[in-house]
Design a protein around this motif. Structure first.
Motif, PDB file in Angstrom:
ATOM      1  N   LEU A  17       0.832  -1.089   0.043  1.00  0.00           N
ATOM      2  CA  LEU A  17       0.080  -0.034  -0.078  1.00  0.00           C
ATOM      3  C   LEU A  17       0.901   1.265  -0.166  1.00  0.00           C
ATOM      4  O   LEU A  17       0.591   2.099  -0.780  1.00  0.00           O
ATOM      5  CB  LEU A  17      -0.938   0.134   1.133  1.00  0.00           C
ATOM      6  CG  LEU A  17      -2.093   1.040   1.269  1.00  0.00           C
ATOM      7  CD1 LEU A  17      -2.755   1.210   0.119  1.00  0.00           C
ATOM      8  CD2 LEU A  17      -2.875   1.010   2.642  1.00  0.00           C
ATOM      9  N   VAL A  18       1.984   1.308   0.880  1.00  0.00           N
ATOM     10  CA  VAL A  18       2.812   2.469   0.623  1.00  0.00           C
ATOM     11  C   VAL A  18       3.488   2.638  -0.614  1.00  0.00           C
ATOM     12  O   VAL A  18       3.479   3.592  -1.153  1.00  0.00           O
ATOM     13  CB  VAL A  18       3.971   2.185   2.048  1.00  0.00           C
ATOM     14  CG1 VAL A  18       4.754   3.377   1.908  1.00  0.00           C
ATOM     15  CG2 VAL A  18       3.491   2.358   3.416  1.00  0.00           C
ATOM     16  N   ALA A  19       4.050   1.525  -1.125  1.00  0.00           N
ATOM     17  CA  ALA A  19       4.476   1.548  -2.337  1.00  0.00           C
ATOM     18  C   ALA A  19       3.786   2.077  -3.503  1.00  0.00           C
ATOM     19  O   ALA A  19       4.034   2.720  -4.417  1.00  0.00           O
ATOM     20  CB  ALA A  19       5.106   0.184  -2.656  1.00  0.00           C
ATOM     21  N   LEU A  20       2.394   1.642  -3.526  1.00  0.00           N
ATOM     22  CA  LEU A  20       1.392   2.093  -4.420  1.00  0.00           C
ATOM     23  C   LEU A  20       1.124   3.514  -4.144  1.00  0.00           C
ATOM     24  O   LEU A  20       1.260   4.571  -5.245  1.00  0.00           O
ATOM     25  CB  LEU A  20      -0.113   1.480  -3.992  1.00  0.00           C
ATOM     26  CG  LEU A  20      -0.208   0.233  -4.392  1.00  0.00           C
ATOM     27  CD1 LEU A  20      -1.506  -0.469  -3.798  1.00  0.00           C
ATOM     28  CD2 LEU A  20      -0.334  -0.225  -5.962  1.00  0.00           C
ATOM     29  N   GLN A  21       1.139   4.179  -3.002  1.00  0.00           N
ATOM     30  CA  GLN A  21       1.031   5.565  -2.914  1.00  0.00           C
ATOM     31  C   GLN A  21       2.291   6.396  -3.408  1.00  0.00           C
ATOM     32  O   GLN A  21       2.172   7.614  -3.704  1.00  0.00           O
ATOM     33  CB  GLN A  21       0.699   5.786  -1.393  1.00  0.00           C
ATOM     34  CG  GLN A  21      -0.518   5.288  -0.701  1.00  0.00           C
ATOM     35  CD  GLN A  21      -0.564   5.477   0.551  1.00  0.00           C
ATOM     36  OE1 GLN A  21       0.376   5.245   1.498  1.00  0.00           O
ATOM     37  NE2 GLN A  21      -1.842   5.743   1.182  1.00  0.00           N
ATOM     38  N   GLU A  22       3.125   5.920  -3.583  1.00  0.00           N
ATOM     39  CA  GLU A  22       4.487   6.408  -4.135  1.00  0.00           C
ATOM     40  C   GLU A  22       4.644   6.092  -5.589  1.00  0.00           C
ATOM     41  O   GLU A  22       5.807   6.516  -6.110  1.00  0.00           O
ATOM     42  CB  GLU A  22       5.860   5.904  -3.182  1.00  0.00           C
ATOM     43  CG  GLU A  22       5.802   6.439  -1.891  1.00  0.00           C
ATOM     44  CD  GLU A  22       6.011   7.836  -1.776  1.00  0.00           C
ATOM     45  OE1 GLU A  22       6.692   8.528  -2.517  1.00  0.00           O
ATOM     46  OE2 GLU A  22       5.224   8.383  -0.748  1.00  0.00           O
ATOM     47  N   GLY A  23       3.595   5.463  -6.261  1.00  0.00           N
ATOM     48  CA  GLY A  23       3.752   5.202  -7.663  1.00  0.00           C
ATOM     49  C   GLY A  23       4.252   4.174  -8.250  1.00  0.00           C
ATOM     50  O   GLY A  23       4.527   3.782  -9.542  1.00  0.00           O
ATOM     51  N   ILE A  24       4.651   2.967  -7.405  1.00  0.00           N
ATOM     52  CA  ILE A  24       5.155   1.862  -7.706  1.00  0.00           C
ATOM     53  C   ILE A  24       3.949   1.123  -8.386  1.00  0.00           C
ATOM     54  O   ILE A  24       2.946   0.840  -7.882  1.00  0.00           O
ATOM     55  CB  ILE A  24       5.952   1.199  -6.709  1.00  0.00           C
ATOM     56  CG1 ILE A  24       6.884   1.646  -6.027  1.00  0.00           C
ATOM     57  CG2 ILE A  24       6.149  -0.460  -7.197  1.00  0.00           C
ATOM     58  CD1 ILE A  24       8.090   2.119  -7.212  1.00  0.00           C
ATOM     59  N   VAL A  25       4.219   0.640  -9.733  1.00  0.00           N
ATOM     60  CA  VAL A  25       3.184   0.047 -10.213  1.00  0.00           C
ATOM     61  C   VAL A  25       3.425  -1.727 -10.604  1.00  0.00           C
ATOM     62  O   VAL A  25       2.534  -2.311 -11.326  1.00  0.00           O
ATOM     63  CB  VAL A  25       2.496   0.567 -11.531  1.00  0.00           C
ATOM     64  CG1 VAL A  25       1.892   1.794 -11.408  1.00  0.00           C
ATOM     65  CG2 VAL A  25       3.783   0.860 -12.589  1.00  0.00           C
ATOM     66  N   ARG A  26       4.777  -2.045 -10.325  1.00  0.00           N
ATOM     67  CA  ARG A  26       5.068  -3.485 -10.510  1.00  0.00           C
ATOM     68  C   ARG A  26       5.349  -4.042  -9.107  1.00  0.00           C
ATOM     69  O   ARG A  26       5.948  -3.613  -8.407  1.00  0.00           O
ATOM     70  CB  ARG A  26       6.143  -3.707 -11.399  1.00  0.00           C
ATOM     71  CG  ARG A  26       5.811  -3.376 -12.942  1.00  0.00           C
ATOM     72  CD  ARG A  26       6.652  -3.766 -13.865  1.00  0.00           C
ATOM     73  NE  ARG A  26       8.073  -3.625 -13.541  1.00  0.00           N
ATOM     74  CZ  ARG A  26       8.978  -4.337 -13.656  1.00  0.00           C
ATOM     75  NH1 ARG A  26       8.732  -5.647 -13.184  1.00  0.00           N
ATOM     76  NH2 ARG A  26      10.160  -3.969 -13.134  1.00  0.00           N
ATOM     77  N   PHE A  27       4.890  -5.343  -9.156  1.00  0.00           N
ATOM     78  CA  PHE A  27       4.912  -6.230  -7.915  1.00  0.00           C
ATOM     79  C   PHE A  27       5.175  -7.538  -8.040  1.00  0.00           C
ATOM     80  O   PHE A  27       4.973  -8.036  -9.067  1.00  0.00           O
ATOM     81  CB  PHE A  27       3.715  -6.071  -6.802  1.00  0.00           C
ATOM     82  CG  PHE A  27       3.680  -4.708  -6.377  1.00  0.00           C
ATOM     83  CD1 PHE A  27       4.151  -4.103  -5.205  1.00  0.00           C
ATOM     84  CD2 PHE A  27       2.672  -3.731  -6.968  1.00  0.00           C
ATOM     85  CE1 PHE A  27       3.844  -2.737  -4.747  1.00  0.00           C
ATOM     86  CE2 PHE A  27       2.475  -2.521  -6.571  1.00  0.00           C
ATOM     87  CZ  PHE A  27       3.291  -2.103  -5.359  1.00  0.00           C
ATOM     88  N   GLU A  28       5.768  -8.047  -7.016  1.00  0.00           N
ATOM     89  CA  GLU A  28       6.055  -9.721  -7.128  1.00  0.00           C
ATOM     90  C   GLU A  28       5.315 -10.549  -5.967  1.00  0.00           C
ATOM     91  O   GLU A  28       5.478  -9.904  -4.787  1.00  0.00           O
ATOM     92  CB  GLU A  28       7.704 -10.220  -7.262  1.00  0.00           C
ATOM     93  CG  GLU A  28       8.001  -9.479  -8.361  1.00  0.00           C
ATOM     94  CD  GLU A  28       9.623  -9.773  -8.548  1.00  0.00           C
ATOM     95  OE1 GLU A  28      10.109  -9.581  -9.393  1.00  0.00           O
ATOM     96  OE2 GLU A  28      10.194 -10.172  -7.565  1.00  0.00           O
ATOM     97  N   SER A  29       4.788 -11.484  -5.956  1.00  0.00           N
ATOM     98  CA  SER A  29       4.154 -11.957  -5.114  1.00  0.00           C
ATOM     99  C   SER A  29       4.060 -13.645  -5.222  1.00  0.00           C
ATOM    100  O   SER A  29       4.486 -13.987  -6.216  1.00  0.00           O
ATOM    101  CB  SER A  29       2.844 -11.490  -4.822  1.00  0.00           C
ATOM    102  OG  SER A  29       1.845 -11.716  -5.926  1.00  0.00           O
ATOM    103  N   SER A  30       3.646 -14.304  -4.027  1.00  0.00           N
ATOM    104  CA  SER A  30       3.495 -15.951  -4.133  1.00  0.00           C
ATOM    105  C   SER A  30       2.063 -16.315  -3.843  1.00  0.00           C
ATOM    106  O   SER A  30       1.681 -16.044  -2.929  1.00  0.00           O
ATOM    107  CB  SER A  30       4.727 -16.315  -3.371  1.00  0.00           C
ATOM    108  OG  SER A  30       4.898 -17.678  -3.282  1.00  0.00           O
ATOM    109  N   VAL A  31       1.751 -17.446  -4.904  1.00  0.00           N
ATOM    110  CA  VAL A  31       0.514 -17.989  -4.320  1.00  0.00           C
ATOM    111  C   VAL A  31       0.469 -18.654  -3.209  1.00  0.00           C
ATOM    112  O   VAL A  31       1.483 -19.210  -2.767  1.00  0.00           O
ATOM    113  CB  VAL A  31       0.311 -19.052  -5.410  1.00  0.00           C
ATOM    114  CG1 VAL A  31       1.539 -20.228  -5.535  1.00  0.00           C
ATOM    115  CG2 VAL A  31      -0.985 -19.814  -5.362  1.00  0.00           C
ATOM    116  N   GLY A  32      -0.582 -18.346  -2.284  1.00  0.00           N
ATOM    117  CA  GLY A  32      -0.625 -19.032  -1.043  1.00  0.00           C
ATOM    118  C   GLY A  32       0.328 -18.397  -0.180  1.00  0.00           C
ATOM    119  O   GLY A  32       0.505 -18.727   1.218  1.00  0.00           O
ATOM    120  N   GLY A  33       1.074 -17.369  -0.329  1.00  0.00           N
ATOM    121  CA  GLY A  33       2.075 -17.003   0.563  1.00  0.00           C
ATOM    122  C   GLY A  33       3.236 -17.779   0.753  1.00  0.00           C
ATOM    123  O   GLY A  33       4.305 -17.685   1.679  1.00  0.00           O
TER     124      GLY A  33
END
Length: 309
Positions: free
Chosen positions: A221-237
């Motif tokens: 959420l903080v990154a979004l507010q700073e304009g970041i639009v690419r993320f990496e994440s993992s299924v199920g955590g």
């Protein structure tokens, strides 16, 4: 909340970052089934494996076989992590769509994780860039412990920016900044995003968070507010670094997508199918995963009146 982007892109890293720490080694057919479930959910970018020493990461020893089995799906890029020129050559031979070169922001983590300092990795990257350019392949960079190192503590933003600038000078424009062991704080995330925007405006950054201390989605959420639009994440955590103490899983893909959709940000992903993929991953690894939405369902998943006691 401030201005937020209308859309973000997500690279799924569960097949690589997620599985590398699991005790059960999934056979290629299960990895293939999970990859197909994630693609069916709408993923167009997946980090599916890594070309590292099989002795150190036996869970991914079948890297070439997995890539061969997946083949090429139009509109989907299959990424492979590489730590050195030998890994890059193997990944190119296996026809990975994109190579991701990994190096650490600190020397201590670099030696523990890659058996080389960050500056030694930078020298290796120069050779990898030459090789991939000659082959017509794209090379991205994944910068580990960019927000904090479990051996050295906080990593100054200036040091991260300096290293990122040196990487950019080699011709790399896409870079992931990874909170490898979940040490990032909101202020650190804000500071790095601001510095990237001001100092390296031509760089295309992605942020990669782990949920070690329960702050993964806060970081997003903080990154979004700073304009970041690419993320990496993992299924199920799924996930964690096998060479860092107390490593825990990545930000959970379906939990992040649920949050993004609830605040009006498009991802191109189908949440229902993501939850199905997460349950499949849970079945394959043989343990309960950390994802929350896969258990509870979306916010407006309603029950009958007799469902609450």
């Amino acid at each position: 909340m401030g201005r937020l982007p209308d859309r973000v892109s997500i690279t799924e890293v569960g097949l690589r970052d997620g599985l590398q720490i699991e005790k059960r080694i999934l056979p290629p057919d299960e990895k293939l089934a999970l990859a197909k479930a994630l693609i069916d959910a709408g993923h167009t970018s997946l980090e599916v494996t890594s070309f590292v020493s099989p002795a150190r990461v036996p869970q991914l020893a079948d890297a070439a076989d997995v890539l061969a089995a997946l083949g090429h799906t139009p509109g989907v890029e299959l990424k492979a992590l590489v730590p050195n020129i030998r890994g890059a050559e193997r990944a190119l031979a296996a026809k990975a769509d994109v190579l991701v070169f990994v190096l650490s922001a600190t020397d201590t983590h670099g030696v523990r994780n890659l058996n080389r300092s960050s500056h030694e990795s930078l020298a290796e990257l120069r050779e990898v860039v030459t090789t991939t350019s000659a082959a017509g392949a794209r090379i991205d960079v994944s910068l580990s412990v960019a927000f904090g190192c479990p051996f050295e503590g906080d990593v100054p933003v200036e040091e991260v920016i300096d290293l990122a600038g040196r990487i950019q000078q080699l011709g790399v424009s896409r870079m992931s900044f990874c909170d490898t062991t979940g040490m990032a704080t909101p202020r650190q995330i804000q500071a790095l995003a601001e510095a990237l925007r001001e100092r390296l405006p031509e760089l295309d950054p992605a942020f990669h968070f782990h949920n070690t201390r329960g702050l993964g989605l806060v970081g997003v959420l903080v990154a979004l507010q700073e304009g970041i639009v690419r993320f990496e994440s993992s299924v199920g955590g799924l996930g964690g670094c096998p060479f860092a103490p107390s490593a825990a899983g990545n930000v959970c893909t379906e939990d992040m997508v649920h949050m993004l959709h609830e605040i009006g940000i498009e991802t191109g992903l189908d949440l229902t199918r993501l939850m199905e993929a997460a349950r499949l991953a849970e079945q394959f690894v043989g343990r309960t995963l950390d994802g929350q939405v896969m258990k509870s369902g979306p916010r407006l998943h309603l029950h009958g009146r007799d469902g609450c006691k």
